[in-house]
Scaffold this motif. Structure first.
Motif, PDB file in Angstrom:
ATOM      1  N   CYS A   1      -9.862  -8.306   0.647  1.00 22.94           N
ATOM      2  CA  CYS A   1      -9.961  -7.387  -0.500  1.00 22.94           C
ATOM      3  C   CYS A   1     -11.426  -7.067  -0.820  1.00 22.94           C
ATOM      4  O   CYS A   1     -12.315  -7.875  -0.577  1.00 22.94           O
TER       5      CYS A   1
ATOM      6  N   VAL B   1       0.862  -1.191   0.000  1.00 18.22           N
ATOM      7  CA  VAL B   1       0.000   0.000   0.000  1.00 18.22           C
ATOM      8  C   VAL B   1       0.896   1.237   0.000  1.00 18.22           C
ATOM      9  O   VAL B   1       2.060   1.181   0.409  1.00 18.22           O
TER      10      VAL B   1
ATOM     11  N   ASP C   1      -8.997   1.732  -1.450  1.00 18.10           N
ATOM     12  CA  ASP C   1      -7.637   2.140  -1.835  1.00 18.10           C
ATOM     13  C   ASP C   1      -6.923   0.985  -2.544  1.00 18.10           C
ATOM     14  O   ASP C   1      -7.209  -0.190  -2.286  1.00 18.10           O
ATOM     15  N   PRO C   2      -5.966   1.311  -3.411  1.00 16.37           N
ATOM     16  CA  PRO C   2      -5.296   0.258  -4.175  1.00 16.37           C
ATOM     17  C   PRO C   2      -4.347  -0.610  -3.358  1.00 16.37           C
ATOM     18  O   PRO C   2      -3.716  -0.137  -2.412  1.00 16.37           O
ATOM     19  N   ILE C   3      -4.268  -1.869  -3.757  1.00 19.90           N
ATOM     20  CA  ILE C   3      -3.314  -2.841  -3.214  1.00 19.90           C
ATOM     21  C   ILE C   3      -2.400  -3.244  -4.365  1.00 19.90           C
ATOM     22  O   ILE C   3      -2.869  -3.495  -5.482  1.00 19.90           O
ATOM     23  N   TYR C   4      -1.102  -3.307  -4.093  1.00 24.56           N
ATOM     24  CA  TYR C   4      -0.119  -3.604  -5.137  1.00 24.56           C
ATOM     25  C   TYR C   4       0.634  -4.893  -4.819  1.00 24.56           C
ATOM     26  O   TYR C   4       0.857  -5.223  -3.642  1.00 24.56           O
ATOM     27  N   SER C   5       1.062  -5.582  -5.865  1.00 27.82           N
ATOM     28  CA  SER C   5       1.926  -6.742  -5.685  1.00 27.82           C
ATOM     29  C   SER C   5       3.259  -6.280  -5.109  1.00 27.82           C
ATOM     30  O   SER C   5       3.866  -5.331  -5.617  1.00 27.82           O
TER      31      SER C   5
ATOM     32  N   THR D   1      -8.353  -3.877  -4.356  1.00 24.70           N
ATOM     33  CA  THR D   1      -8.599  -2.706  -3.510  1.00 24.70           C
ATOM     34  C   THR D   1      -8.905  -3.179  -2.089  1.00 24.70           C
ATOM     35  O   THR D   1      -9.370  -4.300  -1.862  1.00 24.70           O
TER      36      THR D   1
ATOM     37  N   GLU E   1       2.308  -3.718  -9.543  1.00 27.09           N
ATOM     38  CA  GLU E   1       1.079  -3.795 -10.338  1.00 27.09           C
ATOM     39  C   GLU E   1      -0.125  -3.821  -9.401  1.00 27.09           C
ATOM     40  O   GLU E   1      -0.131  -4.522  -8.389  1.00 27.09           O
ATOM     41  N   LYS E   2      -1.154  -3.057  -9.730  1.00 28.35           N
ATOM     42  CA  LYS E   2      -2.359  -2.997  -8.906  1.00 28.35           C
ATOM     43  C   LYS E   2      -3.126  -4.304  -9.042  1.00 28.35           C
ATOM     44  O   LYS E   2      -3.437  -4.739 -10.149  1.00 28.35           O
TER      45      LYS E   2
ATOM     46  N   LYS F   1       2.482   2.689  -2.282  1.00 24.17           N
ATOM     47  CA  LYS F   1       3.751   2.240  -2.862  1.00 24.17           C
ATOM     48  C   LYS F   1       4.706   3.395  -3.148  1.00 24.17           C
ATOM     49  O   LYS F   1       4.249   4.497  -3.470  1.00 24.17           O
TER      50      LYS F   1
END
Length: 209
Positions: A143, A65, A101-105, A162, A158-159, A67
């Protein structure tokens, strides 16, 4: 006399074929030797998968998060706090302010599973990483929206999803786990036994680019 002989010959062929079919079906090597499915399960050799495409070997890890450094978030329940097996990432404003909110690898890897476990887990993504010739797995739980499919490679940053609240079970947050045993089942999220589980924040900080 001719017909009994023909009958015996037919029976012999039938039973021979039947026995051979049973032998092939019971033999795990033969049973799967013609399977060309792209699905990559927990039992497959992930190292072979990464060897075939080294582009997706993990060179380093970032936070999932804010990022790359979790800006705007804090670790609300750290690894082994209350026997927690991961880290809970919350927005700094608390409550459900980080919902969506976005979650990323956290690194390059291979998405091994996307599944709604329901209950206390909700929607979960699992990603396998090869880093310094060792396999790791990151798990992203609770998620809201899932933005990726399983059985594909993915790049760091990469997203993938969320942040959700597990259908209102909690305030919105991301539960992140990192494991060094990739074949563990989903588990309970809490335990005094940390075999196969790593401290996510410590691991990420020690393995940045």
């Amino acid at each position: 006399m001719k017909y009994p002989v023909i009958y015996c010959f037919v029976c012999f062929i039938f039973w021979s074929c039947k026995d051979n079919a049973i032998q092939i079906a019971d033999d795990p090597i033969n049973a799967y030797s013609t399977d060309t499915s792209p699905v990559f399960t927990e039992k497959n050799n992930y190292k072979t998968r990464f060897k075939n495409d080294t582009t997706f070997v993990a060179k380093g890890f970032d936070f999932p998060v804010g990022k790359p450094n979790a800006k705007g978030y804090y670790n609300a329940q750290k690894f082994q706090e209350n026997n927690h097996l991961g880290d809970d990432w919350n927005g700094e404003n608390g409550g459900n302010t980080d919902f969506g909110d976005p979650i990323y690898s956290i690194a390059n890897g291979y998405i091994s599973e996307v599944k709604d476990y329901k209950g206390g887990w909700g929607k979960v993504i699992r990603i396998v990483h090869l880093h310094n010739k060792k396999l790791y797995k990151s798990i992203y739980a609770h998620c809201d929206s899932i933005l990726v499919n399983s059985n594909r490679f993915i790049k760091k940053g990469e997203k993938i999803a969320t942040i959700g609240n597990c259908n209102g079970a909690y305030f919105a947050h991301l539960h992140l786990e990192i494991r060094n045993k990739v074949d563990l089942d989903i588990g309970s999220g809490y335990s005094t036994d940390t075999t196969g589980y790593l401290n996510p924040t410590n691991f990420i900080n020690k393995n940045r680019n």
